[in-house]
Design a protein around this motif. Structure first.
Motif, PDB file in Angstrom:
ATOM      1  N   ASN A  45      -3.701   3.296   1.389  1.00  0.00           N
ATOM      2  CA  ASN A  45      -3.356   4.723   1.443  1.00  0.00           C
ATOM      3  C   ASN A  45      -1.971   4.950   0.859  1.00  0.00           C
ATOM      4  O   ASN A  45      -0.987   4.380   1.328  1.00  0.00           O
ATOM      5  N   LEU A  46      -1.891   5.795  -0.177  1.00  0.00           N
ATOM      6  CA  LEU A  46      -0.617   6.153  -0.800  1.00  0.00           C
ATOM      7  C   LEU A  46      -0.466   7.667  -0.749  1.00  0.00           C
ATOM      8  O   LEU A  46      -1.278   8.397  -1.337  1.00  0.00           O
ATOM      9  N   THR A  47       0.558   8.155  -0.052  1.00  0.00           N
ATOM     10  CA  THR A  47       0.793   9.585   0.078  1.00  0.00           C
ATOM     11  C   THR A  47       2.097   9.961  -0.606  1.00  0.00           C
ATOM     12  O   THR A  47       3.177   9.478  -0.228  1.00  0.00           O
ATOM     13  N   LEU A  48       1.981  10.833  -1.619  1.00  0.00           N
ATOM     14  CA  LEU A  48       3.142  11.306  -2.387  1.00  0.00           C
ATOM     15  C   LEU A  48       3.258  12.825  -2.318  1.00  0.00           C
ATOM     16  O   LEU A  48       4.069  13.424  -3.033  1.00  0.00           O
ATOM     17  N   THR A  49       2.469  13.449  -1.476  1.00  0.00           N
ATOM     18  CA  THR A  49       2.453  14.904  -1.363  1.00  0.00           C
ATOM     19  C   THR A  49       3.851  15.452  -1.081  1.00  0.00           C
ATOM     20  O   THR A  49       4.566  14.941  -0.221  1.00  0.00           O
ATOM     21  N   GLY A  50       4.222  16.505  -1.804  1.00  0.00           N
ATOM     22  CA  GLY A  50       5.513  17.136  -1.581  1.00  0.00           C
ATOM     23  C   GLY A  50       6.679  16.485  -2.299  1.00  0.00           C
ATOM     24  O   GLY A  50       7.817  16.948  -2.168  1.00  0.00           O
ATOM     25  N   CYS A  51       6.425  15.411  -3.057  1.00  0.00           N
ATOM     26  CA  CYS A  51       7.496  14.803  -3.879  1.00  0.00           C
ATOM     27  C   CYS A  51       7.605  15.654  -5.148  1.00  0.00           C
ATOM     28  O   CYS A  51       7.084  15.300  -6.218  1.00  0.00           O
ATOM     29  N   SER A  52       8.265  16.796  -5.027  1.00  0.00           N
ATOM     30  CA  SER A  52       8.206  17.838  -6.051  1.00  0.00           C
ATOM     31  C   SER A  52       8.870  17.459  -7.365  1.00  0.00           C
ATOM     32  O   SER A  52       8.631  18.090  -8.390  1.00  0.00           O
TER      33      SER A  52
END
Length: 950
Positions: free
Chosen positions: A710-717
């Motif tokens: 699982n790789l979460t990058l959400t919100g790394c604008s």
């Protein structure tokens, strides 16, 4: 108890499988084409499954079997009382049946008074009197029938409902919206899980229901009292399931006593209560006094059902309900309080009290058998033994469940006889002692696991707790499984560890007995008063293995000394949230496996702090800038959580963390870079970088994480690119990069053969923003040039496991989606809303497992290709350039729901609709000419049709 069939079933405790959410009862003569039609349209527009009789020529005869079935299968009955309602024999028979269903199956009945006075309905006066004058003549030989109609009208008029003349100043549209809003609140609520085997519930619920007297319009408080384990909470849940739909709002608040012992626990429960009833998020309650004011102001006009489970102090009750009069709530409200303390109900001012009864012998034997044999009666050769167990255990459901479960795996007569002999030495009905037998039967490792869970890990993620327990040498995979099998712990739907209060209390009492008068000599410390006393006075001793103290409410402002830990050489579990420690960190135990220190006060972890055996390091909301200044080798560390560390500049060197499995850096706002050594974490399975909005790049070495799932990058604008070698992460199953600046995925992504979920929703890099600027300069979507953009990825080939794809609101134009879209053979859900393309690749027809396609708000989309036969739901709202639907739409044999609202160019729908269709929404399709052939739709399954303003 009913001895026929499955005796463990319960009409109160098991959710009923409703076919319809709402049944509309109305007079055809004066509301069918007016108010009722508008109400029906509004309900279906809100997605509420509503049944109405489509026969405009009702004959004056008994209602049909089809209508009776529809009433019985509806969760809520809405009765539109209009001036001519009582003139129809059909309507009156419907009403009698509806009220019968209210009594027998708990159907919710809500009256609507449409230009009639409720008193005319109640007393059969006014136009209702004229109708009954005719009925008395016509049915002079059926006086009982007429009497039943009168009784039904009186009963229904006394129910809580809506009166047009007193709501919204008579504006029908506002009146209808209020009704729809309240119905939505009811249908969105779901019943509580009661018990796997709800034996004996029905009769007890019936007795409480009589005390509640729901028909009365006063505000009433009911108490359910009894010893622990007798089933108070189970009864309260069953009552809640039976009644909650009859109220404007409802809330079940569990474990009030336990929550009140936690910092800000009551305030969190107040938030829970307000959310349940108002359905509004972000109602942050930081302290109880604030919650009291909000509850009083926001709920004073609402008819509510509130259950306060396990209350033991008056202040707990007052935090939710105020004083004895409960004048915070509207008329008809009901408050149910469960407690072990009979004196407390007197202090509260409870009107009626139900003393929870133990199960009788037959019920006890049935419940015991369900757990011991998975049957509702004992198996052959075990009847006498089972009866012996039940005689000693008594009628306490929890004890029967635990003892029965403990015997499930034992099939030898000798083992059963041994258990019975032990029971004979326990004083009758002392449940703690009975439960203790199950604890005593555990091996030492199982005992340690149970006590750790009881004291520290309730409501904690099962996998996280297992890592820590494994680090302690406790073999949790087997141990937790055995404890679940014995009914000593449970695992909920969110994979969190749970325990019955009585079992938790038993475990904690076992620890308390280790040293009743000196807490510092116990193995585990959890009560904040004991913990603070031990730490403040340096009373900790070698037996202490675990200690938690949550100071998030700043109860203790004076820093404590590390000297308090000097003698705790066996300490392995430590939580000291928002606590200040002064002195040498060398004094803390070298055997720590779990350190949870939210609000860690230092800018780095001191080098003297020995963390060699640490498995889980959780220092969220810390002041850390650099995790440690010198290289650290922590071979046992598996979880590192630095979330919300707003001063963190860079991550540590990861070479010293070879066994790390979870790395959580969520909302580290100042984090600028990830250390290149992250590539050495070959056991890392979870990486969360959500909302690290100053992170511009990921190191190329991240692609060496071959175990990452699982790789979460959400919100790394500010993140614009993913490394080209991303495809090397062969185990990756979930990649979430919503709201980033990524415009294109690397070619190698096609190598991710295990990827199941890919989301780039709202990712708007510089290129996509330029598309949007060009597009928005044109007056209409159709005038814009045919924008061709670089594909978001070159090819879908290779992503054979992908099930979910979300590229919504990425401003994608034609060409951005690869033409080999059809190669995604496992794809089930595709979300493409808010984009700028005119068409989709024709290969979409090859997606043989696609069930959900969402292309809402694609203003330039003017056509859809042929869609796959597997499609169940098509949402394409506000596609204002769309002129025609797929030619094969009528052949989609699984298509259940279609939403096509707000079309300005759509002129026609396919001639035939699929027989599977249940919902069709074509609201505000102003250019639509004619309607399709509805005869092709199976009438029983097609329940929603929205065509207003066409």
């Amino acid at each position: 108890m009913n001895n026929q069939g499955d005796k463990t079933s319960s009409s109160y405790s098991l959710p009923r499988p409703w076919t319809h959410e709402v049944f509309l009862s109305f007079s055809c003569e004066d509301t069918r084409k007016g108010f009722t039609d508008h109400l029906y349209a509004a309900l279906t527009r809100a997605g509420i499954n509503t049944y109405r009789d489509e026969n405009e020529l009702r004959r004056e005869e008994d209602i049909s079997l089809e209508m009776v079935k529809a009433i019985e299968e509806s969760r809520i009955a809405l009765i539109v009382f209009s001036k001519n309602y009582a003139s129809s024999r059909w309507c009156l028979d419907e009403l009698v049946k509806i009220l019968e269903c209210k009594r027998i199956i708990g159907q919710t009945v809500l009256p609507i008074f449409y230009y009639v006075d409720p008193s005319d309905v109640r007393k059969q006066s006014g136009t209702f009197a004229q109708a009954f004058d005719r009925h008395e003549i016509q049915f002079k030989l059926e006086t009982e029938k007429v009497a039943s109609w009168r009784k039904a009208l009186t009963e229904a008029a006394n129910l809580s409902g809506w009166d047009l003349q007193n709501i919204a100043n008579g504006y029908e549209s506002k009146f209808i919206q209020k009704i729809v809003d309240e119905i939505l609140t009811k249908v969105n609520q779901t019943p509580l899980f009661i018990a796997k085997y709800p034996v004996g519930i029905d009769s007890r619920v019936e007795k409480v229901n009589v005390l509640l007297d729901i028909e009365s319009n006063d505000v009433r408080i009911i108490g359910i009292c009894g010893m622990g384990g007798v089933g108070k909470t189970t009864i309260a849940k069953a009552i809640y399931n039976l009644l909650f739909l009859q109220f404007e709002g409802s809330s079940f608040l569990p474990n009030v006593r336990e929550s009140s012992e936690q910092p800000n626990g009551l305030a969190h429960l107040q938030e829970h209560l307000l959310f349940d009833i108002l359905h509004k998020e972000n109602l942050q309650i930081r302290y109880v006094a604030r919650g009291v004011n909000v509850i009083r102001e926001r709920l004073r006009c609402k008819k509510v059902l509130i259950v306060l489970d396990d209350v033991d102090q008056l202040y707990q009750f007052k935090a939710f309900c105020g004083g004895r009069t409960c004048d915070w709530f509207g008329p008809g409200s009901r408050i149910i309080v469960t407690t072990r303390d009979k004196d407390l109900v007197k202090q509260i001012g409870v009107e009626e009290v139900y003393e929870a009864e133990e199960l009788d012998f037959c019920e006890s034997l049935e419940l015991f058998s369900c757990h011991a044999f998975r049957k509702n009666s004992p198996i052959e050769n075990y009847i006498e033994l089972s009866e012996s167990v039940v005689k000693y255990v008594g009628g306490l459901p929890l004890a029967l469940e635990v003892i029965g479960s403990s015997l499930f795996s034992k099939r030898s007569i000798l083992e059963w006889e041994s258990t019975i002999n032990k029971l004979k030495n326990v004083p009758h009905n002392q449940i703690q002692s009975i439960l203790r037998l199950s604890f005593d039967a555990l091996d030492e490792t199982q005992k340690d696991i149970l006590l750790d869970i009881a004291c520290f890990f309730i409501a904690r993620d099962k996998d996280d707790a297992s890592r820590i327990l494994e680090g302690c040498g406790f073999f949790p995979d087997i141990g937790i499984r055995d404890l679940v099998q014995r009914s000593l712990i449970t695992i909920d739907n969110q994979k969190k560890l749970r325990m019955y209060d009585l079992l938790r209390d038993m475990g904690r009492e076992i620890v308390h007995e280790e040293s009743p008068k000196e807490p510092g000599k116990r193995s585990r410390l959890w009560f904040h008063g004991d913990v603070h006393d031990v730490l403040n006075k340096n009373k900790g001793t070698e037996p202490v293995e675990g200690l938690i103290l949550d100071n998030s409410s700043q109860l203790f402002e004076v820093p404590l000394s590390t000297m308090a830990f000097k003698n705790m050489h066996k300490l392995r579990l430590l939580q000291i949230n928002y606590l200040q420690l002064m002195g040498s960190y060398e004094l803390l135990s070298k055997k720590l496996r779990w350190l949870c220190w939210h609000g860690f006060p230092l800018t780095s972890i001191p080098s003297s702090f020995n963390l060699d055996k640490l498995v889980d390091l959780d220092i969220q909301h810390s002041r850390i800038k650099i995790v440690w200044k010198e290289f650290k080798l922590l071979k046992n560390l598996k979880v590192l959580n630095l979330s919300h560390s707003s001063c963190l500049i860079k991550t540590p060197n990861f070479i010293g963390l070879p066994n790390l499995e979870k790395l959580i850096l969520e909302s580290c706002k100042t984090l600028l870079e990830i250390h290149q050594s992250i590539g050495f974490l070959n056991k890392l399975i979870f990486l969360n970088l959500k909302d690290c909005n100053n992170l511009v790049n990921l190191p190329r070495s991240i692609c060496k994480l071959t175990s990452l799932v699982n790789l979460t990058l959400t919100g790394c604008s500010k993140l614009r690119n993913l490394p080209e070698e991303l495809g090397n992460m062969e185990s990756l199953m979930e990649l979430h990069a919503d709201g980033t600046a990524i415009t294109k995925l690397p070619l190698s992504i096609s190598h991710l053969r295990n990827l199941k979920s890919l989301s780039l929703r709202g990712s708007k890099g510089p290129l996509s923003r330029s598309w949007y600027s060009l597009f928005s300069s044109w007056r209409s979507p159709r005038m814009a040039p045919n924008l061709i953009s670089t594909p978001v990825l070159a090819s879908f080939s290779g992503l054979h496991s992908l099930r979910e794809l979300d590229l919504g609101y990425c401003n994608l134009s034609d060409g951005a989606i690869p033409f080999d879209l059809g190669s995604l053979l496992s794809l089930q859900t595709m979300k493409l809303s808010g984009n700028n393309f005119r068409s989709l690749p024709a290969s979409i027809n090859h997606l043989s497992r696609l069930e959900l396609l969402i292309v809402d708000h694609c203003a330039r989309l003017d056509q859809l290709p042929e869609l796959p036969s597997s499609l169940v739901l098509l949402a394409a709202k506000s596609c204002t350039s769309m002129e025609r639907m797929p030619v094969n739409m009528g052949l989609l044999s699984k298509l259940s729901s279609v939403s096509l609202n707000d079309y300005t160019r759509l002129k026609s729908l396919p001639e035939d609709l699929p027989s599977s269709l249940r919902s069709l929404s074509i609201e505000s399709c102003k250019s639509l000419e004619g309607l399709p052939n509805f005869a092709s739709v199976t009438s029983r399954s097609f329940y929603k049709f929205k065509k207003s303003v066409c």
